[in-house]
Design an enzyme around this catalytic site. Sequence first.
Site: not given
Length: 371
Positions: A127, A348, A351
């Site tokens: 990702s 998160d 990312h």
Amino acid sequence: MGAPRGGQGPCLVRLVVLLLAFQRGALAGASHGYEHNYNLTRWRGRGSAQSCNLFQGSWVPDDSYPLYDSSSCPFLEPEFDCQKYGRPDKLYLKYRWKPDSCDLPKFNGADFLWRFKGKKIMFVGDSISLNQWQSLNCMLHAAVPNAKTDFIRRNSVSSLRFEDYGVSVMYYRTTFLVDIVSERIGRVLKLDSIEGGSAWLGVDVLIFNTWHWWLHRGNSQPWDYLQEGTAVYKDMDRLTAFSKGLSTWGRWVDANVDPSTTKVFFQGISPTHYNGRDWGDARASCNRQTEPVSGSTYPAGSLPEDAVVKKVLSTISKPVYLLDVTLLSQLRKDGHPSAYSGDHSGMDCSHWCVAGVPDTWNELLYAALVL
């Protein structure tokens, strides 16, 4: 049809020839930038007597950033769309990466598309590769907002094709680069097998990435056993496993890549910011961080996985360019979605917001391809 009046025909022909020669020279120069593999992070700027390490520098405020408005990008996924999902601050969008001894060339999306007319560009990895792919999609779309595009989003291979240019920018999802195979004993991570690499053949620019999933354990671990040769393991030191898997990928590059037709990059290690001790604030995480770490060094120092990458890349005989984004990304504790992600529950700090830090990764990719 007659020749143009005033004797301009020969001049026009000479001008076209010169422009084509210049373009070929620029692309050839980009190819030369791949010699000596991973440690070639330096380029000699025009008119400069000194070479410059593009990956050593600091973040500086710049009101001309971001390079685009994320709300105008139709390809951006909720996971990275921090502004749409409520991030209240915008200062994190206003920083530019400044190498110590030079400036990055300004990203030119139209030039990028013209240079790679009729070509295929593929991000291969987890990702984090998706993060960079989505960023480049938005950067190119902002440059040619009225261009005809064809967008296909799938679990295995996704693509954005700019029809007017014949350029396909693709994302191939693979968490380890090496194979995971379902067998009688369960899901087996094959450290010395890379059958999935057949999907990467025939691509003009390949940008690889893997790391984050090598640390996953428990319910989030996508394999039950590791295998190398005939030896099967329930587990092993994750850095050792990472090194073995990455070495298999390196052998794949040597066996399958023709440098005259395909340029290969490794994206580098993208850091996380869950532990504020790394930058001197024991109570912090990426949550509510609004500014980068100042200066050009990171308090926690280098990452052991980064050393593994550089060691493996040094063994590959084919040209591979390391996009050494680790330090510049370590400094960006403010760049993560944190609580403002549409697809990621919880916090998160892995990312990156788009627009944001991945745009700089793509500015560096552009520099490596055109300088």
